[in-house]
Design an enzyme around this catalytic site. Structure first.
Site, mmCIF file in Angstrom:
data_model
loop_
_atom_site.group_PDB
_atom_site.id
_atom_site.type_symbol
_atom_site.label_atom_id
_atom_site.label_comp_id
_atom_site.label_asym_id
_atom_site.label_seq_id
_atom_site.Cartn_x
_atom_site.Cartn_y
_atom_site.Cartn_z
ATOM 1 N N LYS A 13 0.842 -1.206 0.000
ATOM 2 C CA LYS A 13 0.000 0.000 0.000
ATOM 3 C C LYS A 13 0.875 1.254 0.000
ATOM 4 O O LYS A 13 0.646 2.184 -0.774
ATOM 5 C CB LYS A 13 -0.937 0.009 1.225
ATOM 6 C CG LYS A 13 -1.898 -1.165 1.268
ATOM 7 C CD LYS A 13 -2.855 -1.087 2.449
ATOM 8 C CE LYS A 13 -2.176 -1.163 3.807
ATOM 9 N NZ LYS A 13 -1.475 -2.438 4.070
ATOM 10 N N ARG A 87 -10.143 0.730 7.867
ATOM 11 C CA ARG A 87 -9.793 -0.680 8.052
ATOM 12 C C ARG A 87 -10.957 -1.480 8.602
ATOM 13 O O ARG A 87 -10.880 -2.703 8.629
ATOM 14 C CB ARG A 87 -8.654 -0.783 9.079
ATOM 15 C CG ARG A 87 -7.268 -0.791 8.501
ATOM 16 C CD ARG A 87 -6.314 -0.667 9.661
ATOM 17 N NE ARG A 87 -5.073 -1.332 9.457
ATOM 18 C CZ ARG A 87 -3.990 -0.739 8.971
ATOM 19 N NH1 ARG A 87 -4.038 0.515 8.575
ATOM 20 N NH2 ARG A 87 -2.864 -1.401 8.859
ATOM 21 N N ARG A 127 11.639 -5.548 5.325
ATOM 22 C CA ARG A 127 11.408 -4.124 5.005
ATOM 23 C C ARG A 127 12.296 -3.233 5.858
ATOM 24 O O ARG A 127 12.491 -3.453 7.052
ATOM 25 C CB ARG A 127 9.957 -3.749 5.267
ATOM 26 C CG ARG A 127 9.754 -2.233 5.157
ATOM 27 C CD ARG A 127 8.331 -1.812 5.205
ATOM 28 N NE ARG A 127 7.591 -2.361 6.313
ATOM 29 C CZ ARG A 127 6.278 -2.300 6.409
ATOM 30 N NH1 ARG A 127 5.573 -1.719 5.468
ATOM 31 N NH2 ARG A 127 5.662 -2.816 7.444
ATOM 32 N N ARG A 153 10.855 -1.256 11.555
ATOM 33 C CA ARG A 153 9.660 -1.007 12.363
ATOM 34 C C ARG A 153 9.489 -2.045 13.463
ATOM 35 O O ARG A 153 9.686 -3.234 13.239
ATOM 36 C CB ARG A 153 8.417 -0.999 11.465
ATOM 37 C CG ARG A 153 8.205 0.331 10.792
ATOM 38 C CD ARG A 153 7.140 0.326 9.734
ATOM 39 N NE ARG A 153 5.893 -0.323 10.088
ATOM 40 C CZ ARG A 153 4.815 -0.315 9.298
ATOM 41 N NH1 ARG A 153 4.855 0.336 8.142
ATOM 42 N NH2 ARG A 153 3.711 -0.923 9.662
ATOM 43 N N ARG A 164 -0.563 -8.946 13.091
ATOM 44 C CA ARG A 164 -1.154 -7.977 12.157
ATOM 45 C C ARG A 164 -1.888 -8.682 11.023
ATOM 46 O O ARG A 164 -2.953 -8.249 10.602
ATOM 47 C CB ARG A 164 -0.066 -7.070 11.577
ATOM 48 C CG ARG A 164 0.426 -6.051 12.586
ATOM 49 C CD ARG A 164 1.766 -5.498 12.209
ATOM 50 N NE ARG A 164 1.766 -4.788 10.957
ATOM 51 C CZ ARG A 164 2.865 -4.652 10.184
ATOM 52 N NH1 ARG A 164 4.007 -5.187 10.546
ATOM 53 N NH2 ARG A 164 2.791 -3.969 9.085
HETATM 54 P P1 AP5 Z 1 4.826 -1.575 1.881
HETATM 55 O O1 AP5 Z 1 4.533 -0.748 0.685
HETATM 56 O O2 AP5 Z 1 5.528 -0.924 3.027
HETATM 57 O O3 AP5 Z 1 3.498 -2.352 2.357
HETATM 58 P P2 AP5 Z 1 2.210 -1.819 3.129
HETATM 59 O O4 AP5 Z 1 1.022 -2.527 2.529
HETATM 60 O O5 AP5 Z 1 2.174 -0.329 3.152
HETATM 61 O O6 AP5 Z 1 2.526 -2.450 4.542
HETATM 62 P P3 AP5 Z 1 2.353 -1.832 5.995
HETATM 63 O O7 AP5 Z 1 3.039 -2.807 6.892
HETATM 64 O O8 AP5 Z 1 2.821 -0.417 6.065
HETATM 65 O O9 AP5 Z 1 0.838 -1.922 6.158
HETATM 66 P P4 AP5 Z 1 0.077 -1.934 7.491
HETATM 67 O O10 AP5 Z 1 -1.305 -1.798 6.986
HETATM 68 O O11 AP5 Z 1 0.359 -3.090 8.369
HETATM 69 O O12 AP5 Z 1 0.740 -0.732 8.299
HETATM 70 P P5 AP5 Z 1 0.260 0.745 8.615
HETATM 71 O O13 AP5 Z 1 1.469 1.585 8.599
HETATM 72 O O14 AP5 Z 1 -0.918 1.140 7.798
HETATM 73 O O15 AP5 Z 1 5.677 -2.849 1.386
HETATM 74 C C1 AP5 Z 1 6.122 -3.837 2.310
HETATM 75 C C2 AP5 Z 1 7.481 -4.392 1.832
HETATM 76 O O16 AP5 Z 1 7.310 -5.040 0.580
HETATM 77 C C3 AP5 Z 1 8.565 -3.317 1.606
HETATM 78 O O17 AP5 Z 1 9.804 -3.840 1.983
HETATM 79 C C4 AP5 Z 1 8.507 -3.060 0.097
HETATM 80 O O18 AP5 Z 1 9.765 -2.635 -0.411
HETATM 81 C C5 AP5 Z 1 8.129 -4.448 -0.430
HETATM 82 N N1 AP5 Z 1 7.306 -4.370 -1.635
HETATM 83 C C6 AP5 Z 1 6.232 -3.557 -1.855
HETATM 84 N N2 AP5 Z 1 5.729 -3.777 -3.087
HETATM 85 C C7 AP5 Z 1 6.508 -4.768 -3.630
HETATM 86 C C8 AP5 Z 1 6.492 -5.448 -4.888
HETATM 87 N N3 AP5 Z 1 5.583 -5.149 -5.840
HETATM 88 N N4 AP5 Z 1 7.436 -6.404 -5.095
HETATM 89 C C9 AP5 Z 1 8.369 -6.704 -4.170
HETATM 90 N N5 AP5 Z 1 8.441 -6.089 -2.961
HETATM 91 C C10 AP5 Z 1 7.523 -5.135 -2.709
HETATM 92 O O19 AP5 Z 1 -0.264 0.552 10.112
HETATM 93 C C11 AP5 Z 1 0.609 0.251 11.176
HETATM 94 C C12 AP5 Z 1 -0.189 0.126 12.462
HETATM 95 O O20 AP5 Z 1 -0.843 1.372 12.786
HETATM 96 C C13 AP5 Z 1 -1.329 -0.898 12.482
HETATM 97 O O21 AP5 Z 1 -0.877 -2.204 12.752
HETATM 98 C C14 AP5 Z 1 -2.222 -0.338 13.594
HETATM 99 O O22 AP5 Z 1 -1.704 -0.610 14.876
HETATM 100 C C15 AP5 Z 1 -2.143 1.158 13.366
HETATM 101 N N6 AP5 Z 1 -3.157 1.643 12.421
HETATM 102 C C16 AP5 Z 1 -2.919 2.264 11.229
HETATM 103 N N7 AP5 Z 1 -4.083 2.571 10.611
HETATM 104 C C17 AP5 Z 1 -5.070 2.141 11.442
HETATM 105 C C18 AP5 Z 1 -6.492 2.148 11.326
HETATM 106 N N8 AP5 Z 1 -7.112 2.657 10.251
HETATM 107 N N9 AP5 Z 1 -7.215 1.601 12.341
HETATM 108 C C19 AP5 Z 1 -6.616 1.092 13.433
HETATM 109 N N10 AP5 Z 1 -5.262 1.042 13.602
HETATM 110 C C20 AP5 Z 1 -4.503 1.559 12.599
#
Ligand code: AP5
Length: 213
Positions: A13, A87, A127, A153, A164
């Site tokens: 994402k 979410r 990552r 992270r 997660r």
């Molecule tokens: P990346 O692009 O970083 O993936 P992502 O989907 O953004 O993963 P996140 O871990 O950031 O998502 P998340 O939803 O768990 O975390 P968030 O920050 O929203 O890619 C991942 C890896 O893959 C990287 O190394 C990248 O280089 C590689 N990659 C990407 N695309 C690729 C490809 N095509 N090919 C090969 N490699 C690739 O949330 C974190 C925390 O915050 C949550 O757990 C929760 O506690 C809280 N939180 C956030 N939003 C909410 C909400 N709405 N409600 C409640 N709690 C929330």
């Protein structure tokens, strides 16, 4: 244009958000990034910090308030891309209410990135993020350049990653039928080079070759 990116942790994402926002000239709004920024600046409440680091989801009201404040900022006047919000169905309902109260704007598309669980685990554990630029790297597929100031992270430790992914399957999956019913949901294969995934997203939302708004 208002876009929403959904998908499990590690689906790409954040990676796709940066590419799509550059194309459309709209800001990326990531609740995860906002919460990590609050953590760095010491303004995130301890109970939320603990939930986040262990891989749980924060209560809906904590993130809805963040989005309500962020989406009225001037750079959002031509739209925005939401990454990691909503979410849950209550968050999605709150977003609809918020957009209605902000002049009746509507979501243009909800994009779901599909990636199988073993690959998600592999992506998250390797990552690293550059602290200064926010650029996302993968130690194997997209290695960081020398001199990058890398951050691993807290919630990318294996036990938090598993929690997660389970939380996504249990809670966020209910969101997909919600947007499917509204005919907003576009499922896109998230495996392959990031640029290829972006092309698939643009085709799915009817904007192939799109160069901006
Ligand atoms: P990346 O692009 O970083 O993936 P992502 O989907 O953004 O993963 P996140 O871990 O950031 O998502 P998340 O939803 O768990 O975390 P968030 O920050 O929203 O890619 C991942 C890896 O893959 C990287 O190394 C990248 O280089 C590689 N990659 C990407 N695309 C690729 C490809 N095509 N090919 C090969 N490699 C690739 O949330 C974190 C925390 O915050 C949550 O757990 C929760 O506690 C809280 N939180 C956030 N939003 C909410 C909400 N709405 N409600 C409640 N709690 C929330």
């Amino acid at each position: 244009m208002i876009l929403v990116l959904v998908g499990p942790p590690g689906a790409g994402k954040g990676t796709q958000a940066k590419l799509l926002c550059a194309r459309f000239g709209i800001p990326q709004i990531s609740t995860g990034d906002m919460l990590r920024e609050a953590k760095r600046s010491g303004t995130l409440e301890k109970r939320y910090l603990d939930i986040m680091d262990s891989g749980g989801l924060l209560p809906d009201e904590a993130v809805i308030g963040l989005i309500a404040r962020r989406t009225v900022e001037p750079d959002c006047s031509n739209g925005f891309l939401l990454d990691g919000f909503p979410r849950t169905v209550p968050q999605a309902d709150a977003l609809d209410d918020l957009l209605a109260s902000q002049g009746g704007t509507r979501i243009d598309a909800v994009i779901q990135l599909d990636v199988a669980r073993p690959l998600l685990e592999e992506r998250l554990i390797h990552r690293r993020t550059d602290k200064r630029s926010g650029q996302i790297y993968h130690l194997v597929y997209n290695p960081p350049p020398p001199g990058a100031e890398l951050e691993h992270r807290a919630d990318d430790r294996p036990e938090a990653v598993a929690k997660r992914l389970d939380a996504y399957e249990a809670m966020t999956a209910a969101l997909l039928p919600f947007y499917e019913q509204k005919k907003l949901l576009h499922r896109v294969d998230g495996v392959g080079k990031p640029e290829d995934v972006t092309h698939r997203v643009l085709s799915a939302i009817g904007r192939p070759g799109s160069g901006g708004e």
